[in-house]
Design a protein around this motif. Structure first.
Motif, mmCIF file in Angstrom:
data_model
loop_
_atom_site.group_PDB
_atom_site.id
_atom_site.type_symbol
_atom_site.label_atom_id
_atom_site.label_comp_id
_atom_site.label_asym_id
_atom_site.label_seq_id
_atom_site.Cartn_x
_atom_site.Cartn_y
_atom_site.Cartn_z
ATOM 1 N N GLY A 1 0.622 -1.202 -0.023
ATOM 2 C CA GLY A 1 -0.111 -0.092 0.122
ATOM 3 C C GLY A 1 0.666 1.279 0.021
ATOM 4 O O GLY A 1 1.674 1.569 -0.859
ATOM 5 N N GLY A 2 0.599 2.146 0.950
ATOM 6 C CA GLY A 2 1.526 3.271 1.220
ATOM 7 C C GLY A 2 2.719 2.994 1.070
ATOM 8 O O GLY A 2 3.790 3.902 0.852
ATOM 9 N N SER A 3 3.223 1.955 1.871
ATOM 10 C CA SER A 3 4.600 1.416 1.971
ATOM 11 C C SER A 3 5.107 1.187 1.116
ATOM 12 O O SER A 3 6.357 1.222 0.832
ATOM 13 N N ALA A 4 4.386 0.607 -0.283
ATOM 14 C CA ALA A 4 4.758 0.093 -1.381
ATOM 15 C C ALA A 4 5.286 1.404 -1.953
ATOM 16 O O ALA A 4 6.536 1.651 -2.683
ATOM 17 N N ALA A 5 4.464 2.669 -2.204
ATOM 18 C CA ALA A 5 4.933 3.801 -2.587
ATOM 19 C C ALA A 5 6.077 4.458 -1.840
ATOM 20 O O ALA A 5 6.976 4.965 -2.869
ATOM 21 N N ASP A 6 6.026 4.049 -0.813
ATOM 22 C CA ASP A 6 7.548 4.665 0.055
ATOM 23 C C ASP A 6 8.525 3.866 -0.404
ATOM 24 O O ASP A 6 9.605 4.404 -0.552
ATOM 25 N N SER A 7 8.648 2.632 -0.810
ATOM 26 C CA SER A 7 9.514 1.784 -1.264
ATOM 27 C C SER A 7 10.004 2.364 -2.480
ATOM 28 O O SER A 7 11.478 2.447 -2.826
ATOM 29 N N GLU A 8 9.054 2.688 -3.463
ATOM 30 C CA GLU A 8 9.731 3.265 -4.622
ATOM 31 C C GLU A 8 10.209 4.667 -4.605
ATOM 32 O O GLU A 8 11.085 5.250 -5.248
ATOM 33 N N HIS A 9 9.836 5.542 -3.523
ATOM 34 C CA HIS A 9 10.235 6.978 -3.454
ATOM 35 C C HIS A 9 11.713 6.817 -2.639
ATOM 36 O O HIS A 9 12.480 7.634 -3.260
ATOM 37 N N ILE A 10 11.994 5.807 -1.929
ATOM 38 C CA ILE A 10 13.567 5.601 -1.361
ATOM 39 C C ILE A 10 14.381 5.221 -2.595
ATOM 40 O O ILE A 10 15.451 6.056 -2.639
ATOM 41 N N ALA A 11 13.749 4.375 -3.350
ATOM 42 C CA ALA A 11 14.773 4.083 -4.345
ATOM 43 C C ALA A 11 14.986 5.268 -5.171
ATOM 44 O O ALA A 11 16.078 5.340 -5.982
ATOM 45 N N GLY A 12 14.078 6.104 -5.709
ATOM 46 C CA GLY A 12 14.273 7.466 -6.359
ATOM 47 C C GLY A 12 15.304 8.103 -5.910
ATOM 48 O O GLY A 12 15.843 8.698 -6.506
ATOM 49 N N GLU A 13 15.118 8.266 -4.615
ATOM 50 C CA GLU A 13 16.079 9.223 -3.894
ATOM 51 C C GLU A 13 17.529 8.709 -3.744
ATOM 52 O O GLU A 13 18.386 9.513 -3.820
ATOM 53 N N LEU A 14 17.918 7.560 -3.985
ATOM 54 C CA LEU A 14 19.122 6.964 -3.945
ATOM 55 C C LEU A 14 19.806 6.738 -5.183
ATOM 56 O O LEU A 14 21.075 6.778 -5.196
ATOM 57 N N MET A 15 18.872 6.511 -6.300
ATOM 58 C CA MET A 15 19.454 6.276 -7.581
ATOM 59 C C MET A 15 19.795 7.166 -8.425
ATOM 60 O O MET A 15 20.377 7.009 -9.443
ATOM 61 N N LYS A 16 19.570 8.390 -7.952
ATOM 62 C CA LYS A 16 19.873 9.804 -8.592
ATOM 63 C C LYS A 16 20.013 10.830 -7.682
ATOM 64 O O LYS A 16 19.943 10.542 -6.490
ATOM 65 N N ARG A 17 20.311 11.962 -7.854
ATOM 66 C CA ARG A 17 20.632 12.999 -7.032
ATOM 67 C C ARG A 17 19.422 13.266 -6.162
ATOM 68 O O ARG A 17 18.305 13.106 -6.588
ATOM 69 N N PHE A 18 19.495 13.417 -4.920
ATOM 70 C CA PHE A 18 18.520 13.840 -4.068
ATOM 71 C C PHE A 18 18.572 15.590 -3.762
ATOM 72 O O PHE A 18 17.833 16.203 -4.293
ATOM 73 N N GLU A 19 19.751 15.856 -3.262
ATOM 74 C CA GLU A 19 20.185 17.353 -3.061
ATOM 75 C C GLU A 19 21.430 17.797 -3.868
ATOM 76 O O GLU A 19 21.523 19.010 -4.262
ATOM 77 N N LYS A 20 22.510 16.635 -3.971
ATOM 78 C CA LYS A 20 23.774 17.141 -4.340
ATOM 79 C C LYS A 20 24.011 16.570 -5.696
ATOM 80 O O LYS A 20 23.438 15.505 -6.014
ATOM 81 N N PRO A 21 24.734 17.237 -6.555
ATOM 82 C CA PRO A 21 25.067 16.913 -7.707
ATOM 83 C C PRO A 21 26.062 15.430 -7.575
ATOM 84 O O PRO A 21 26.744 15.287 -6.689
ATOM 85 N N ARG A 22 25.630 14.626 -8.691
ATOM 86 C CA ARG A 22 26.449 13.302 -8.416
ATOM 87 C C ARG A 22 27.191 12.923 -9.725
ATOM 88 O O ARG A 22 26.685 11.802 -10.526
ATOM 89 N N PRO A 23 28.166 13.659 -10.343
ATOM 90 C CA PRO A 23 28.452 13.348 -11.558
ATOM 91 C C PRO A 23 29.353 12.213 -11.732
ATOM 92 O O PRO A 23 30.054 11.932 -10.623
ATOM 93 N N ILE B 1 16.682 -1.342 -5.030
ATOM 94 C CA ILE B 1 15.706 -2.079 -5.564
ATOM 95 C C ILE B 1 14.347 -2.215 -5.090
ATOM 96 O O ILE B 1 14.309 -2.653 -4.122
ATOM 97 N N PRO B 2 13.287 -1.562 -5.475
ATOM 98 C CA PRO B 2 11.857 -1.626 -4.762
ATOM 99 C C PRO B 2 11.385 -2.971 -5.287
ATOM 100 O O PRO B 2 11.105 -2.828 -6.363
ATOM 101 N N LEU B 3 11.209 -3.786 -4.446
ATOM 102 C CA LEU B 3 10.656 -5.186 -4.886
ATOM 103 C C LEU B 3 8.924 -5.177 -5.251
ATOM 104 O O LEU B 3 8.532 -5.968 -5.688
ATOM 105 N N VAL B 4 8.583 -3.756 -5.284
ATOM 106 C CA VAL B 4 7.297 -3.739 -5.428
ATOM 107 C C VAL B 4 7.115 -3.405 -6.932
ATOM 108 O O VAL B 4 5.994 -3.277 -7.542
ATOM 109 N N ALA B 5 8.133 -3.201 -7.637
ATOM 110 C CA ALA B 5 7.955 -2.556 -9.037
ATOM 111 C C ALA B 5 8.079 -3.419 -10.157
ATOM 112 O O ALA B 5 8.006 -2.871 -11.396
ATOM 113 N N HIS B 6 7.933 -4.622 -9.888
ATOM 114 C CA HIS B 6 8.291 -5.500 -11.036
ATOM 115 C C HIS B 6 6.954 -6.444 -10.986
ATOM 116 O O HIS B 6 6.776 -7.704 -10.769
#
Length: 216
Positions: free
Chosen positions: A50-72, A103-108
């Motif tokens: 449910g909402g925690s599934a959405a949180d799982s994808e949210h977390i992956a989104g913050e870690l797999m690309k920049r959150f606040e800082k550039p990551r060249p 990896i969000p396990l809810v996304a497959h």
């Protein structure tokens, strides 16, 4: 012990959400576990319902690309991209960002629905963890009750395979808090209130990790 910049993130979290002061030590412990995981080539696997599934994808989104800082990307990789394709390489070298693998396990959907249909609905996260997980990884199970059966089943696979477990729960903790290596128990008992605490907690963790790996 935390570095001052990581401690500052927790201090700001508690300043903005005073009730989360009770989670301070568990957030620190989870952070240190994740740093160790990533420094040794591991990855984070996340699951919830449910909402925690959405949180799982949210977390992956913050870690797999920049959150606040550039990551060249590293300079050598940028040069390799240009070498491989002089036309497309420069744009990729400029725009690609370094990731902390999550990896969000809810996304497959194809995998999960096939397993649910063919085998067992409550073992779906366990199956994915068995397939994706490796010793040294970390499994973050999110459950407001702490008793979500598909999340608990995944923790059994994690513990059998040398994968550390972080539980993100409500105040009661449930079974997940009992089996987790680190349990972050949001100090609420109603589902929506627990979820309202979970977001700033995992944002704090993501900020701390980004600062550690990509900060100046």
């Amino acid at each position: 012990m935390l570095e001052p910049k990581q401690q500052a993130h927790i201090d700001l979290l508690v300043e903005r959400y005073p009730k989360l002061d009770v989670c301070r030590q568990s957030i620190e412990d989870a952070y240190l576990m994740l740093v160790d995981c990533y420094e040794h080539g591991g990855k984070l696997l996340v699951a919830g319902n449910g909402g925690s599934a959405a949180d799982s994808e949210h977390i992956a989104g913050e870690l797999m690309k920049r959150f606040e800082k550039p990551r060249p990307v590293p300079e050598k990789f940028a040069e390799k991209l240009v070498e491989v394709d002089p036309e497309l390489g420069p744009g990729l070298a400029k725009n690609l960002e370094q990731s902390l693998m999550a990896i969000p396990l809810v996304a497959h959907e194809a995998l999960t629905t096939a397993y649910i249909n063919d085998v067992d609905g409550l073992g779906v996260f366990a199956q994915q963890l068995y397939g994706f997980g490796r010793p040294g990884d970390v499994f973050l199970g999110i459950s407001t009750s702490g008793n979500s059966k598909n999340v608990i089943n995944a923790t059994v696979v994690a513990r059998a395979d040398g994968i550390k477990v972080i539980g993100l729960t409500g105040a009661k903790g449930g079974k997940l808090a009992e089996v987790a290596d680190v349990a972050i128990k949001a100090p609420e008992t109603e589902t929506y209130k627990i979820q309202e605490c979970h977001l700033p907690i995992y944002h704090c963790l993501c900020l701390m990790l980004e600062d550690h790996f990509f900060g100046e």
